[in-house]
Design a protein around this motif. Structure first.
Motif, mmCIF file in Angstrom:
data_model
loop_
_atom_site.group_PDB
_atom_site.id
_atom_site.type_symbol
_atom_site.label_atom_id
_atom_site.label_comp_id
_atom_site.label_asym_id
_atom_site.label_seq_id
_atom_site.Cartn_x
_atom_site.Cartn_y
_atom_site.Cartn_z
ATOM 1 N N ASN A 42 0.814 -1.212 0.000
ATOM 2 C CA ASN A 42 0.000 0.000 0.000
ATOM 3 C C ASN A 42 0.853 1.269 0.000
ATOM 4 O O ASN A 42 0.412 2.321 -0.473
ATOM 5 N N SER A 298 -6.888 1.817 6.487
ATOM 6 C CA SER A 298 -7.444 1.711 5.131
ATOM 7 C C SER A 298 -8.067 0.345 4.880
ATOM 8 O O SER A 298 -9.056 0.222 4.144
ATOM 9 N N THR A 299 -7.498 -0.688 5.488
ATOM 10 C CA THR A 299 -8.043 -2.039 5.325
ATOM 11 C C THR A 299 -9.448 -2.124 5.897
ATOM 12 O O THR A 299 -10.382 -2.599 5.234
ATOM 13 N N GLY A 302 -12.069 -0.250 3.995
ATOM 14 C CA GLY A 302 -12.406 -0.825 2.701
ATOM 15 C C GLY A 302 -13.295 -2.053 2.749
ATOM 16 O O GLY A 302 -13.606 -2.634 1.707
ATOM 17 N N LYS A 304 -16.283 -4.200 2.433
ATOM 18 C CA LYS A 304 -17.555 -4.043 1.728
ATOM 19 C C LYS A 304 -18.721 -4.477 2.624
ATOM 20 O O LYS A 304 -18.686 -5.547 3.229
ATOM 21 N N LYS A 382 -10.940 11.191 2.602
ATOM 22 C CA LYS A 382 -11.526 9.876 2.328
ATOM 23 C C LYS A 382 -12.718 9.593 3.232
ATOM 24 O O LYS A 382 -13.343 8.537 3.143
#
Length: 447
Positions: A42, A298-299, A302, A304, A382
């Motif tokens: 990343n 960030s993981t 992310g 879903k 973000k």
């Protein structure tokens, strides 16, 4: 016998590394190339951007980046030292620093003029060896916080304010244990604090498992042990005695792993370092919350179909919240083939210019204050709130931060603590068994 064997293996490895390095002239390449290794995919784009900036300022010098996965990274790095094919520069971890210092494979960086005041407090000091020389230039930092599934918390009637106001103690677990119990649900829909709860058939655990924690417990038990007033060793850095035999530490371990016996913490069998870490358990809906590091922001963001939020670590018996504050560094190998270019590259990596560039990608918190500000701004764009990670650094009144234990024989400490903590967590072994393990570790440190 076990101690003598472990110590002998470390000595043999040291000799093989020294002889291996003596045979080679580094990782090959030319005088105008600097080789650089890192493990986080990343972060690769951010450092490619830094490399472009560096090359513009240093015409004729090129940076060759190599990214490897975490496990492969350390295996190949160690092998490269033995074969004399080591990179010029590599991303270093404080957990490994003691081992590399023992093996004398790092180049002193005193001539780079690194000033501690230019970085977040404590980051620069950690990379000074027992000989007084600097072996790492501050790169970035991270803290630990509680990630949680917002919908699961709402369904349980647990508010963000409550999760940010938790406290704990090793006697009854305090409001933290109550919250984790209430977030736990068995296959009949009964919560962990309700009558009839079946701990043998849990559908959603209140707290995910990140394993036994080995020698440091960074994302497992470290926040609890530290907020109870315990420290790993007798000194802040380069300690000579570990303190896993402490009654305070052992009371924390008995309580923490006892959460699994109650059915609130995912069992040891649910954890797999390759395929089922805490973040995977939360992503799959098998756990409502997990302690994890800032490098995972960030993981979690992310996932879903999962709305993940964060909360600060709970207040402990000392009256403070605690979190490990780890800081990576960039190190130059002792037998770098392009040592002059390598030092120029490390100086640039540690500069505010590069750190602001890295921060702008919103992947990690760079070591300089300006780099950190850039990262916070990037996360905000973000839609990610990172205050649970930044508060401990800014608020020294309510938070205590601490480092990985930094000692000699680091690899041997891990080799002894890894199975010891697994036995306690997975096999129900008594926490008092750590007395013997601690004696073995300290005997090695006395060598």
């Amino acid at each position: 016998m076990r101690i003598r064997t472990v110590a002998a293996l470390t000595g043999a490895l040291a000799l093989s590394l020294v002889s291996g390095c003596a045979q080679g002239g580094g990782a090959g390449g030319s005088a105008n190339t600097v080789t650089y290794w890192l493990w986080d995919a990343n972060q690769l784009p951010a450092y490619q951007a830094c490399a472009e900036g560096f090359e513009k300022q240093n015409p004729g010098l090129k940076v060759k980046l190599t990214q490897l996965g975490w496990d492969d990274y350390w295996t190949k790095l160690t092998a490269s030292f033995i074969a004399g094919t080591q990179p010029d520069v590599f991303t270093d971890h404080i957990q490994k620093f003691g081992q590399f210092a023992d093996l004398q494979v790092l180049e002193p960086l005193d001539d780079l003029g690194i000033k501690a005041a230019d970085y977040q407090p404590g980051l620069a000091a950690n990379w000074t060896g027992q000989d007084g020389h600097r072996y790492g230039a501050p790169k970035d930092w991270d803290t630990v916080a509680l990630f949680y599934n917002r919908k699961m918390a709402q369904d349980a009637g647990v508010t963000p304010g409550e999760l940010n106001s938790l406290s704990w103690n090793p006697e009854d677990g305090g409001s933290f244990e109550k919250a984790i119990a209430h977030l736990t649900v068995d296959d009949k829909g009964r919560r962990g604090d309700e009558s009839g709860f079946d701990k043998k058939h849990v559908k959603v655990y209140g707290l995910a498992s990140n394993g036994g924690g080995d020698a440091d417990g960074q994302t497992q038990w470290s926040t609890f042990a530290a907020s109870a007033g315990w420290t790993y060793t007798d000194k802040k850095q380069w300690g000579t005695k570990y303190q896993y035999d402490s009654k305070t530490f052992q009371s924390v371990m008995k309580w923490y792993f006892g959460l699994a016996k109650k059915g609130y913490l995912a069992p040891f069998t649910d954890y797999n370092i390759q395929s089922n870490q805490a973040n995977t358990q939360v992503a799959a809906g098998k756990a409502a919350a997990s302690f994890d590091g800032a490098w995972m922001i960030s993981t979690y963001a992310g996932f879903k179909g999962r709305d993940i939020a964060t909360a600060v670590t709970p207040v402990g018996p000392t009256g403070k919240r605690a979190t490990m504050m780890n800081g990576l560094a960039d190190s130059v190998t002792k037998n770098a083939h392009n040592k002059q270019g390598a030092k120029k590259w490390v100086a640039y990596l540690a500069s505010n210019e590069c750190q602001k560039t890295v921060g702008s990608y919103g992947i990690v918190f760079p070591a300089t204050p300006d780099g950190t500000k850039a990262a916070v701004a990037a996360y905000r764009k973000k839609g990610i709130d990172v205050s649970a990670f930044t508060k401990p650094v800014a608020d020294k009144k309510d938070f205590a931060t601490f480092s990985f234990p930094i000692t000699t024989y680091a690899a041997d400490v891990y080799a002894l603590m890894h199975p010891a903590m697994q036995d306690i967590y997975g096999n129900g072994k008594s926490v008092s068994s750590l007395d013997q393990t601690n004696d073995q570790i300290n005997l090695i440190l006395d060598q």
